[in-house]
Design a protein around this motif. Sequence first.
Motif, PDB file in Angstrom:
ATOM      1  N   LEU A   1       9.607  -9.370  35.062  1.00  0.00           N
ATOM      2  CA  LEU A   1       9.133  -9.663  33.709  1.00  0.00           C
ATOM      3  C   LEU A   1       7.696 -10.176  33.718  1.00  0.00           C
ATOM      4  O   LEU A   1       6.890  -9.818  32.847  1.00  0.00           O
ATOM      5  CB  LEU A   1      10.059 -10.677  33.028  1.00  0.00           C
ATOM      6  CG  LEU A   1      11.434 -10.160  32.619  1.00  0.00           C
ATOM      7  CD1 LEU A   1      12.303 -11.316  32.128  1.00  0.00           C
ATOM      8  CD2 LEU A   1      11.305  -9.094  31.549  1.00  0.00           C
ATOM      9  N   GLU A   2       7.356 -11.004  34.695  1.00  0.00           N
ATOM     10  CA  GLU A   2       5.986 -11.502  34.796  1.00  0.00           C
ATOM     11  C   GLU A   2       5.007 -10.366  35.063  1.00  0.00           C
ATOM     12  O   GLU A   2       3.911 -10.337  34.501  1.00  0.00           O
ATOM     13  CB  GLU A   2       5.886 -12.564  35.891  1.00  0.00           C
ATOM     14  CG  GLU A   2       6.511 -13.886  35.510  1.00  0.00           C
ATOM     15  CD  GLU A   2       6.490 -14.906  36.647  1.00  0.00           C
ATOM     16  OE1 GLU A   2       6.276 -14.506  37.819  1.00  0.00           O
ATOM     17  OE2 GLU A   2       6.693 -16.083  36.350  1.00  0.00           O
TER      18      GLU A   2
ATOM     19  N   LYS B   1       5.421  -7.223  34.158  1.00  0.00           N
ATOM     20  CA  LYS B   1       5.318  -6.442  32.920  1.00  0.00           C
ATOM     21  C   LYS B   1       4.396  -7.134  31.919  1.00  0.00           C
ATOM     22  O   LYS B   1       3.586  -6.479  31.260  1.00  0.00           O
ATOM     23  CB  LYS B   1       6.699  -6.229  32.308  1.00  0.00           C
ATOM     24  CG  LYS B   1       7.528  -5.199  33.029  1.00  0.00           C
ATOM     25  CD  LYS B   1       8.870  -5.005  32.335  1.00  0.00           C
ATOM     26  CE  LYS B   1       9.700  -3.965  33.057  1.00  0.00           C
ATOM     27  NZ  LYS B   1      10.992  -3.719  32.389  1.00  0.00           N
ATOM     28  N   VAL B   2       4.527  -8.433  31.800  1.00  0.00           N
ATOM     29  CA  VAL B   2       3.685  -9.179  30.859  1.00  0.00           C
ATOM     30  C   VAL B   2       2.217  -9.099  31.284  1.00  0.00           C
ATOM     31  O   VAL B   2       1.330  -8.909  30.452  1.00  0.00           O
ATOM     32  CB  VAL B   2       4.150 -10.651  30.739  1.00  0.00           C
ATOM     33  CG1 VAL B   2       3.129 -11.499  30.000  1.00  0.00           C
ATOM     34  CG2 VAL B   2       5.491 -10.721  30.028  1.00  0.00           C
ATOM     35  N   ALA B   3       1.956  -9.208  32.563  1.00  0.00           N
ATOM     36  CA  ALA B   3       0.580  -9.114  33.052  1.00  0.00           C
ATOM     37  C   ALA B   3       0.003  -7.725  32.757  1.00  0.00           C
ATOM     38  O   ALA B   3      -1.145  -7.604  32.321  1.00  0.00           O
ATOM     39  CB  ALA B   3       0.536  -9.393  34.557  1.00  0.00           C
TER      40      ALA B   3
ATOM     41  N   GLN C   1       0.979  -5.701  30.353  1.00  0.00           N
ATOM     42  CA  GLN C   1       0.802  -5.606  28.902  1.00  0.00           C
ATOM     43  C   GLN C   1      -0.444  -6.364  28.446  1.00  0.00           C
ATOM     44  O   GLN C   1      -1.175  -5.891  27.565  1.00  0.00           O
ATOM     45  CB  GLN C   1       2.049  -6.122  28.182  1.00  0.00           C
ATOM     46  CG  GLN C   1       3.223  -5.186  28.288  1.00  0.00           C
ATOM     47  CD  GLN C   1       4.473  -5.750  27.639  1.00  0.00           C
ATOM     48  OE1 GLN C   1       4.552  -6.923  27.301  1.00  0.00           O
ATOM     49  NE2 GLN C   1       5.480  -4.892  27.479  1.00  0.00           N
ATOM     50  N   ASP C   2      -0.692  -7.521  29.023  1.00  0.00           N
ATOM     51  CA  ASP C   2      -1.897  -8.285  28.683  1.00  0.00           C
ATOM     52  C   ASP C   2      -3.152  -7.482  29.002  1.00  0.00           C
ATOM     53  O   ASP C   2      -4.095  -7.436  28.214  1.00  0.00           O
ATOM     54  CB  ASP C   2      -1.929  -9.621  29.423  1.00  0.00           C
ATOM     55  CG  ASP C   2      -0.973 -10.650  28.845  1.00  0.00           C
ATOM     56  OD1 ASP C   2      -0.508 -10.459  27.702  1.00  0.00           O
ATOM     57  OD2 ASP C   2      -0.697 -11.650  29.546  1.00  0.00           O
ATOM     58  N   GLU C   3      -3.167  -6.851  30.160  1.00  0.00           N
ATOM     59  CA  GLU C   3      -4.315  -6.043  30.560  1.00  0.00           C
ATOM     60  C   GLU C   3      -4.494  -4.850  29.614  1.00  0.00           C
ATOM     61  O   GLU C   3      -5.615  -4.528  29.200  1.00  0.00           O
ATOM     62  CB  GLU C   3      -4.138  -5.549  31.992  1.00  0.00           C
ATOM     63  CG  GLU C   3      -5.310  -4.728  32.497  1.00  0.00           C
ATOM     64  CD  GLU C   3      -5.074  -4.222  33.911  1.00  0.00           C
ATOM     65  OE1 GLU C   3      -5.732  -3.226  34.264  1.00  0.00           O
ATOM     66  OE2 GLU C   3      -4.258  -4.798  34.643  1.00  0.00           O
TER      67      GLU C   3
END
Length: 70
Positions: free
Chosen positions: A11-12, A14-16, A18-20
């Motif tokens: 999950l971390e 994926k979030v990273a 998505q942030d990029e």
Amino acid sequence: MTELEDRVNELEAKVAFQDETIETLNNELSAHQVRLAKMQRQIELLAEKIKEGRDPGMMPQHQEPPPPHY
């Protein structure tokens, strides 16, 4: 690692990602907005020139020579 730690790490990641992606899209959108504003201003200037008859490539209609078939 436990299954829970693996899921958290996934999950971390994926979030990273998505942030990029969001940051990249935001930068592209900003660039497009700048280009759009520039083009809108150019259109406004062209419209003003046409209204004033200042465009050297365009003669007022009463000054244009008649078509060759007349």
